[in-house]
Scaffold this motif. Structure first.
Motif, PDB file in Angstrom:
ATOM      1  N   THR A 349      41.822  37.058  44.879  1.00 56.23           N
ATOM      2  CA  THR A 349      41.777  35.846  45.694  1.00 56.23           C
ATOM      3  C   THR A 349      42.853  34.862  45.265  1.00 56.23           C
ATOM      4  OG1 THR A 349      40.351  34.098  46.573  1.00 56.23           O
ATOM      5  CG2 THR A 349      40.132  34.617  44.225  1.00 56.23           C
ATOM      6  N   SER A 350      43.241  33.999  46.185  1.00 53.70           N
ATOM      7  CA  SER A 350      44.158  32.909  45.882  1.00 53.70           C
ATOM      8  C   SER A 350      43.584  31.572  46.326  1.00 53.70           C
ATOM      9  CB  SER A 350      45.517  33.141  46.566  1.00 53.70           C
ATOM     10  OG  SER A 350      45.349  33.310  47.965  1.00 53.70           O
ATOM     11  N   GLU A 351      42.362  31.570  46.826  1.00 52.36           N
ATOM     12  CA  GLU A 351      41.728  30.345  47.300  1.00 52.36           C
ATOM     13  C   GLU A 351      40.359  30.193  46.657  1.00 52.36           C
ATOM     14  OE1 GLU A 351      43.686  29.777  51.716  1.00 52.36           O
ATOM     15  OE2 GLU A 351      41.786  30.840  51.591  1.00 52.36           O
ATOM     16  N   PRO A 352      39.960  28.961  46.331  1.00 55.66           N
ATOM     17  CA  PRO A 352      38.648  28.746  45.701  1.00 55.66           C
ATOM     18  C   PRO A 352      37.496  29.217  46.589  1.00 55.66           C
ATOM     19  CG  PRO A 352      40.033  26.783  45.507  1.00 55.66           C
ATOM     20  CD  PRO A 352      40.734  27.712  46.452  1.00 55.66           C
ATOM     21  N   GLU A 353      36.462  29.719  45.939  1.00 57.12           N
ATOM     22  CA  GLU A 353      35.211  30.112  46.581  1.00 57.12           C
ATOM     23  C   GLU A 353      35.402  31.199  47.634  1.00 57.12           C
ATOM     24  OE1 GLU A 353      32.977  26.694  47.836  1.00 57.12           O
ATOM     25  OE2 GLU A 353      32.915  25.862  45.813  1.00 57.12           O
ATOM     26  N   ARG A 354      36.318  32.114  47.319  1.00 63.56           N
ATOM     27  CA  ARG A 354      36.496  33.292  48.157  1.00 63.56           C
ATOM     28  C   ARG A 354      36.686  34.502  47.239  1.00 63.56           C
ATOM     29  NH1 ARG A 354      39.354  29.399  51.657  1.00 63.56           N
ATOM     30  NH2 ARG A 354      37.944  29.120  53.425  1.00 63.56           N
ATOM     31  N   VAL A 355      36.243  35.665  47.688  1.00 62.65           N
ATOM     32  CA  VAL A 355      36.388  36.910  46.927  1.00 62.65           C
ATOM     33  C   VAL A 355      37.231  37.880  47.736  1.00 62.65           C
ATOM     34  CG1 VAL A 355      35.163  39.000  46.204  1.00 62.65           C
ATOM     35  CG2 VAL A 355      34.356  36.766  45.452  1.00 62.65           C
ATOM     36  N   VAL A 356      38.253  38.421  47.088  1.00 61.89           N
ATOM     37  CA  VAL A 356      39.161  39.405  47.677  1.00 61.89           C
ATOM     38  C   VAL A 356      39.365  40.508  46.638  1.00 61.89           C
ATOM     39  CG1 VAL A 356      41.435  39.825  48.674  1.00 61.89           C
ATOM     40  CG2 VAL A 356      40.361  37.568  48.919  1.00 61.89           C
ATOM     41  N   THR A 357      39.385  41.759  47.069  1.00 64.75           N
ATOM     42  CA  THR A 357      39.641  42.874  46.154  1.00 64.75           C
ATOM     43  C   THR A 357      41.006  43.489  46.427  1.00 64.75           C
ATOM     44  OG1 THR A 357      38.638  44.544  47.599  1.00 64.75           O
ATOM     45  CG2 THR A 357      37.182  43.425  46.041  1.00 64.75           C
ATOM     46  N   ASN A 358      41.528  44.133  45.407  1.00 64.09           N
ATOM     47  CA  ASN A 358      42.748  44.925  45.518  1.00 64.09           C
ATOM     48  C   ASN A 358      42.676  46.004  44.440  1.00 64.09           C
ATOM     49  OD1 ASN A 358      45.221  45.774  46.453  1.00 64.09           O
ATOM     50  ND2 ASN A 358      46.417  44.142  45.501  1.00 64.09           N
ATOM     51  N   GLY A 359      43.646  46.905  44.416  1.00 62.91           N
ATOM     52  CA  GLY A 359      43.680  47.953  43.409  1.00 62.91           C
ATOM     53  C   GLY A 359      44.909  47.841  42.537  1.00 62.91           C
ATOM     54  N   MET A 360      44.800  48.297  41.286  1.00 63.53           N
ATOM     55  CA  MET A 360      45.893  48.220  40.330  1.00 63.53           C
ATOM     56  C   MET A 360      45.845  49.443  39.426  1.00 63.53           C
ATOM     57  SD  MET A 360      46.609  45.172  37.544  1.00 63.53           S
ATOM     58  CE  MET A 360      45.623  45.858  36.201  1.00 63.53           C
ATOM     59  N   SER A 361      47.022  49.938  39.014  1.00 65.12           N
ATOM     60  CA  SER A 361      47.111  51.010  38.024  1.00 65.12           C
ATOM     61  C   SER A 361      48.229  50.698  37.050  1.00 65.12           C
ATOM     62  CB  SER A 361      47.415  52.369  38.674  1.00 65.12           C
ATOM     63  OG  SER A 361      46.380  52.798  39.513  1.00 65.12           O
ATOM     64  N   GLN A 362      48.107  51.227  35.850  1.00 66.06           N
ATOM     65  CA  GLN A 362      49.228  51.217  34.921  1.00 66.06           C
ATOM     66  C   GLN A 362      50.061  52.484  35.142  1.00 66.06           C
ATOM     67  OE1 GLN A 362      49.852  48.580  33.515  1.00 66.06           O
ATOM     68  NE2 GLN A 362      47.882  47.537  33.553  1.00 66.06           N
ATOM     69  N   TYR A 363      51.215  52.543  34.516  1.00 61.54           N
ATOM     70  CA  TYR A 363      52.099  53.688  34.678  1.00 61.54           C
ATOM     71  C   TYR A 363      51.386  54.985  34.279  1.00 61.54           C
ATOM     72  CZ  TYR A 363      56.051  56.830  33.996  1.00 61.54           C
ATOM     73  OH  TYR A 363      56.906  57.895  34.045  1.00 61.54           O
ATOM     74  N   SER A 364      50.544  54.934  33.255  1.00 60.10           N
ATOM     75  CA  SER A 364      49.867  56.140  32.768  1.00 60.10           C
ATOM     76  C   SER A 364      48.784  56.638  33.715  1.00 60.10           C
ATOM     77  CB  SER A 364      49.237  55.868  31.398  1.00 60.10           C
ATOM     78  OG  SER A 364      48.221  54.876  31.520  1.00 60.10           O
ATOM     79  N   ARG A 365      48.269  55.759  34.545  1.00 59.95           N
ATOM     80  CA  ARG A 365      47.157  56.099  35.440  1.00 59.95           C
ATOM     81  C   ARG A 365      46.024  56.792  34.668  1.00 59.95           C
ATOM     82  NH1 ARG A 365      50.384  58.241  40.900  1.00 59.95           N
ATOM     83  NH2 ARG A 365      50.732  56.173  41.781  1.00 59.95           N
ATOM     84  N   ALA A 366      45.662  56.197  33.553  1.00 56.65           N
ATOM     85  CA  ALA A 366      44.731  56.843  32.634  1.00 56.65           C
ATOM     86  C   ALA A 366      43.351  56.198  32.607  1.00 56.65           C
ATOM     87  CB  ALA A 366      45.319  56.842  31.225  1.00 56.65           C
ATOM     88  N   GLU A 367      43.085  55.226  33.484  1.00 57.27           N
ATOM     89  CA  GLU A 367      41.751  54.614  33.492  1.00 57.27           C
ATOM     90  C   GLU A 367      40.717  55.589  34.050  1.00 57.27           C
ATOM     91  OE1 GLU A 367      41.047  51.731  32.140  1.00 57.27           O
ATOM     92  OE2 GLU A 367      43.131  51.288  31.634  1.00 57.27           O
ATOM     93  N   ARG A 368      39.455  55.242  33.871  1.00 54.05           N
ATOM     94  CA  ARG A 368      38.351  56.147  34.185  1.00 54.05           C
ATOM     95  C   ARG A 368      38.258  56.487  35.679  1.00 54.05           C
ATOM     96  NH1 ARG A 368      34.787  52.976  32.422  1.00 54.05           N
ATOM     97  NH2 ARG A 368      34.276  51.955  34.385  1.00 54.05           N
ATOM     98  N   ASN A 369      38.454  55.498  36.542  1.00 52.68           N
ATOM     99  CA  ASN A 369      38.172  55.665  37.971  1.00 52.68           C
ATOM    100  C   ASN A 369      39.438  55.724  38.816  1.00 52.68           C
ATOM    101  OD1 ASN A 369      35.454  55.558  37.415  1.00 52.68           O
ATOM    102  ND2 ASN A 369      35.138  53.504  38.237  1.00 52.68           N
ATOM    103  N   ALA A 370      39.300  56.387  39.952  1.00 54.48           N
ATOM    104  CA  ALA A 370      40.259  56.258  41.050  1.00 54.48           C
ATOM    105  C   ALA A 370      39.693  55.252  42.039  1.00 54.48           C
ATOM    106  CB  ALA A 370      40.455  57.603  41.743  1.00 54.48           C
ATOM    107  N   ASN A 371      40.561  54.497  42.690  1.00 55.59           N
ATOM    108  CA  ASN A 371      40.060  53.573  43.721  1.00 55.59           C
ATOM    109  C   ASN A 371      41.032  53.500  44.878  1.00 55.59           C
ATOM    110  OD1 ASN A 371      41.608  50.790  43.798  1.00 55.59           O
ATOM    111  ND2 ASN A 371      41.483  51.343  41.621  1.00 55.59           N
ATOM    112  N   ALA A 372      40.519  53.128  46.030  1.00 54.44           N
ATOM    113  CA  ALA A 372      41.346  52.947  47.224  1.00 54.44           C
ATOM    114  C   ALA A 372      40.623  52.003  48.169  1.00 54.44           C
ATOM    115  CB  ALA A 372      41.605  54.272  47.928  1.00 54.44           C
ATOM    116  N   GLY A 373      41.385  51.320  48.980  1.00 55.72           N
ATOM    117  CA  GLY A 373      40.779  50.594  50.086  1.00 55.72           C
ATOM    118  C   GLY A 373      40.314  51.581  51.144  1.00 55.72           C
TER     119      GLY A 373
END
Length: 546
Positions: A349-373
């Protein structure tokens, strides 16, 4: 030089197999000279468990004309394209009196500023947010403590929204001038791994993007450019003349007016106050389609096995991705968006009192989960009639509903896929642990999305499960809402890439409706920078000699 495409080799082939395959394909004897440069390497995973690498290579050898004649009509052999970038004009002999202005330091703005600086035109870059490392501190404050800084977050600040993403560097845009290659070359010069020049789906990851953005800023400043952080464009000064409206300057948030007749508007898709100001000043804009939905998460191992079968986990493959599309019975298209292998779902989010999601990965792509919109296409005529700014109001309503459903403290509403499909609110989550910070609240996502979006996604998930086994597993977790898939409006521009009704304003990039991701935004930045350079240098050449 020749280009050979569609050269397939087994996943575990030795290095020397590539040359052998090229010689066999073209009938080249072992003593014939052959220099090889890999132009692209991807893989074909359509047959799980029998994955093959697919190469495109550029070749320097003897009698290239003879080879072309011998393989006349073959679609896989041609003259290699010249991807060298060439500036539209040489730098001016002396510094120009006018300095072009770039509003926004995301991928589009940075590439525009870099091209202008390399041409000796000393751009001024205005960025409403902070330098990238301070911006990272501010962004982590939201993720860790629920503290939002409206001018410094995932959307605003040096590097733009792409800084907190998977850092994908591929696009489906038409690029006859090979501007995309220029973007990649400059990224490598700034510290990106050289493999982005050859792999079919290059990515960088957030941490590498941070240092790259700093390096590119340093290069722009070394060449005479100037950055002004914490400086928002609050108004535009427009002159009316016999030839129509023309930009005369920008009113800045520090109270000063910056005189300029050439401003690139690389605002990003979330500069809602800037769009409202431009609309009030009569700058042409129209509503455009975009998409809304949720983020879905699965353990990365599930996706690897579904995509790669017995070869899942092979080090040459890395974390698997996917791309899914379903055309629902209600006429809506449902598709996966911004898929992040081995990544996390982030608060965007960029505005108060609002929720927005997005996805992020590091170069290694080594986190536990995969995600997508998982998002549904919407359009102005059916879904948000009422003018160019109606899409912003549509987004805000969904984001406010998500804020309330999450508990009113920037936690996000989340729901198990099994509960979503059954039409009941989640009271707890299952085997899949959500990655969103500052946390989630089990809820009913149907309360945050239009009914037609909910219906389309409910139909699509089982269809996706048939394409990718396990995708509709009851414990897969969905987090809402995903609303910033692209700009909800477009600033129309003419043949010279200026606003159709306000000369001197050059709408550019994702916010203006001309890009969708880091690479295409960078490409558009180059195109618009060239247009600005042509205008400035033409005006300079018309001036009488001193």
């Amino acid at each position: 030089m020749l280009r050979l495409t569609e050269l397939k080799l087994p996943l575990d082939h030795p290095p020397e197999a590539l040359e052998a395959a090229i010689r066999a394909r073209l009938g080249l004897k072992s003593e014939a000279r052959l220099a090889i440069q890999v132009a692209r390497r991807g893989y074909d995973a359509r047959r799980r468990g029998r994955i093959a690498f697919v190469y495109t290579v550029d070749l320097d050898t003897d009698d290239e004309a003879g080879l072309l004649a011998a393989h006349a009509g073959a679609a896989d052999l041609s003259i290699a394209p010249d991807t060298t970038y060439r500036f539209v004009a040489p730098p001016p002999e002396r510094p120009l009196d006018e300095r072009p202005v770039v509003v926004g330091a995301g991928p589009c703005g940075v590439m525009a500023a870099l091209i202008l600086a390399q041409m000796g035109l000393r751009p001024i870059v205005l960025e409403r947010g902070r330098v990238v490392r301070q911006r990272t501190v501010d962004t982590f404050a939201l993720w860790r403590r629920g503290e939002l800084t409206p001018e410094s977050n995932v959307q605003f600040g040096e590097g733009g929204a792409g800084t907190f993403s998977d850092g994908k560097l591929y696009s489906q845009i038409k690029d006859p001038n090979h501007y995309g290659r220029k973007v990649l070359v400059e990224f490598v010069a700034a510290g990106a791994p050289e493999e982005i020049l050859t792999v079919s789906k290059p990515h960088i990851g957030t941490f590498r993007l941070v240092s790259m953005v700093e390096h590119m800023r340093g290069e722009i400043e070394r060449l005479g450019g100037e950055y002004r952080f914490g400086t928002r464009m609050d108004d535009v000064v427009i002159e009316e003349g016999p030839d129509g409206r023309r930009l005369a300057g920008l009113v800045l948030s520090d109270g000063n007016t910056l005189a300029t007749r050439h401003a690139i508007l690389a605002l990003g898709h979330s500069a809602r106050d800037s769009f409202e100001m431009l609309h009030a000043r009569g700058v042409a804009m129209v509503a455009k389609p975009f998409s809304v939905g949720v983020r879905i998460e699965h353990p990365q191992g599930w996706i690897d096995r579904a995509r790669f079968g017995s070869q899942a986990g092979h080090p040459a493959l890395g974390a698997a991705d996917y791309k899914l599309v379903h055309h629902a019975a209600n006429g809506r298209s449902v598709y996966s968006f911004c898929m992040c292998p081995g990544g996390t779902v982030v608060a965007a989010t960029s505005e108060p009192e609002r929720v927005v999601t997005n996805g992020m990965s590091q170069y290694s792509r080594a986190e536990r989960n995969a995600n997508a919109g998982i998002v549904v296409g919407i359009d102005p005529e059916r879904d948000y009639p009422g003018g160019p700014l109606a899409g912003i109001a549509f987004q805000r309503a969904l984001e406010s509903a998500a804020f309330a459903a999450g508990g009113g403290d920037y936690r996000a509403p989340a729901q198990r896929v099994g509960d979503f499909l059954a039409g009941r609110a989640s009271t707890s989550l299952g085997a899949v642990l959500p990655s969103y910070k500052p946390g989630v609240t089990p809820a009913d996502l149907a309360a945050c999305l239009p009914d037609f979006v909910v219906a389309a996604i409910r139909e699509a998930l089982p269809a996706f499960g048939r394409q990718l086994p396990g995708f509709d597993h009851e414990d897969a977790v969905m987090t809402g809402v995903e609303t910033r898939t692209s700009s909800p409006l477009r600033l129309p521009r003419g043949a010279t890439l200026q606003s159709v009704n306000t000369a001197g304003l050059y709408p550019a990039g994702e916010g203006a409706g001309y890009a969708g991701g880091i690479l295409s935004a960078g490409v558009d930045g180059i195109r618009v920078a060239e247009a600005v350079a042509r205008s400035l240098l033409t005006a300079e050449s018309a001036r009488p000699a001193a």
